[in-house]
Every structure is written in C-alpha cells, then in structure tokens.
Design an enzyme around this catalytic site. Sequence first.
Site, mmCIF file in Angstrom:
data_model
loop_
_atom_site.group_PDB
_atom_site.id
_atom_site.type_symbol
_atom_site.label_atom_id
_atom_site.label_comp_id
_atom_site.label_asym_id
_atom_site.label_seq_id
_atom_site.Cartn_x
_atom_site.Cartn_y
_atom_site.Cartn_z
ATOM 1 N N GLY A 96 4.938 -1.205 2.900
ATOM 2 C CA GLY A 96 4.212 0.099 2.507
ATOM 3 C C GLY A 96 4.899 1.128 2.577
ATOM 4 N N HIS A 140 0.922 -1.252 -0.063
ATOM 5 C CA HIS A 140 -0.227 0.252 0.051
ATOM 6 C C HIS A 140 0.729 1.124 -0.113
ATOM 7 C CE1 HIS A 140 0.994 0.712 4.241
ATOM 8 N NE2 HIS A 140 0.775 -0.795 4.359
ATOM 9 N N ASP A 141 0.352 2.333 -0.811
ATOM 10 C CA ASP A 141 0.881 3.508 -0.856
ATOM 11 C C ASP A 141 2.288 3.483 -1.106
ATOM 12 O OD1 ASP A 141 -1.513 5.055 0.813
ATOM 13 O OD2 ASP A 141 -0.645 3.605 2.258
#
Length: 261
Positions: A138, A120-121
Amino acid sequence: MPIHPTAIVDPGAQIDASVSIGPYAVIGPHVRIGAGTTVGPHTVIEGHTTIGRDNRIFQFGSIGAANQDKKYQGEPTELVIGDRNTIREFVTLHVGTVQDKGVTHIGDDNWIMAYTHIAHDCVVGNHTTLANNTTLGGHVELGDWVTIGGLTGIHQFVKVGAHAMVGFQSAVSQDVPPFMLVDGNPLAVRGFNLVGLRRRAFTAERIAAVKQMHRLLYREGRTLDDARAAIAKLVETTPEAAPDVALMGNFLAAATRGIAR
C-alpha cells in the site's frame, strides 16, 4: 458494442460503444471504461473504477476489488487507470483507502505483466514496466519510466524515482532515488540506469550529470545532506541537466523511509 453474450455488465456501468468485453467477464455498476479498451474473458472489474482509452486488459484480471487493508469498511474509494496500458493475466488492482488519498492511480502507457499486485493508494506513473509477480504494498509510488524485475516485493510507503530500475527478485524497503540501478536482498545500489537513459535519448551531457549524481550519493562517502548540496550545484556546470538535478533534489527532500544505499 462488442460485448460477449455471456458477460455480465451492470446497467449502471458507463461503457463506451467501442469497448470489447470477453466471455464471462463481470463489470460492476460504478465502472467507467473509455473508448477502444478491451476486457479479456473472466475478468472482474468492480468498485468505483475508471479506466481510460485503448487499454488492453487480459483474461482473469481482478480490477477495482476491495483493498486488503483491515481498516477498510467499504467506503466508496477509487481506482483510476489512464490510457494505453497493457494489463496481463491475473493482475490484481485495488481501490484506495480513506486513510490516504482514497484513490489508487495508474497512469498511461504502462506494461503490467502477469500476477502483478498493486495495492491500495499506490501511484504508478507513466511508461513503467512491472515484470511478472511484482508486488506493490500500500501507498507505494513509482515514477515515470520505472522498471521492476520479476518476483520483486516493494514495501508499503516506498517511493521509486523516475528512470530507476529494480532487478529481479529484489526486496525493496527503502526509497530508490531516480536513475539508480538496484537489486538484491538486502537491496543495494549497483550503479545507474545507463541503458534506460540511452534508450530515452538522454544526451551525453545529461548522462554525465546523472553519473555525477550517482558518484556524489554513493562513491565519495558524503553524508546525505552534503551530497544533496553538491548535486544542487551541478546545474552551474551542466545547465542542460537542470530538470534531472531538480528531479533528484525533490526526490531526496521528500524521501521518508531513507534511501537505498
């Protein structure tokens, strides 16, 4: 639209007429796929995922799934993939979180090999090569033209600068400055990415400036602040390398986890 009859495509998905979707693939309602992209058999594309033009997604990929952050509560965060990427077998690409920008972003012309995980991200630039079993935690950021060797793990929030190369089976827990060649566990800087720069048609003058930046950072015993100041002055003697010097200076100023030494 060349969609195999066994594929399941939600009516809400926005799929260009030229997209090819293989047997048993599953496409969710919030997915958008651009012209010329091919989706291999058994691939699942879900979440709020936008995929650009002329991507080739091989079989068994998991694209746009809920992230693995325990704080995630199903918010409509996104995965955005650019154009002309190659995404090989069993790659996993997750949506972002509201604790960050809410988007996982992958640029253009990337070569993402089997079993790679992009959490994520993350922000992945353009023209990167991620070899088999590359694992990005992440919030990782990869600059353009980065190469990551197989079986390498990159710690969350780490930044890897443009044109850097990370060797096979490395453990990356600190930021890697642009142009550098690193490997190992613990990670160590072995030199600068001379072969990569030559392949990208860097002139002899620009390569000499990169070599000097490596020397100032790693070979003269300077503090980081002293090295940054000396690097900034390189434009006085090699104005052609001004973009490269700026790239290095901006990266060092923004480093948050300390740089690989």
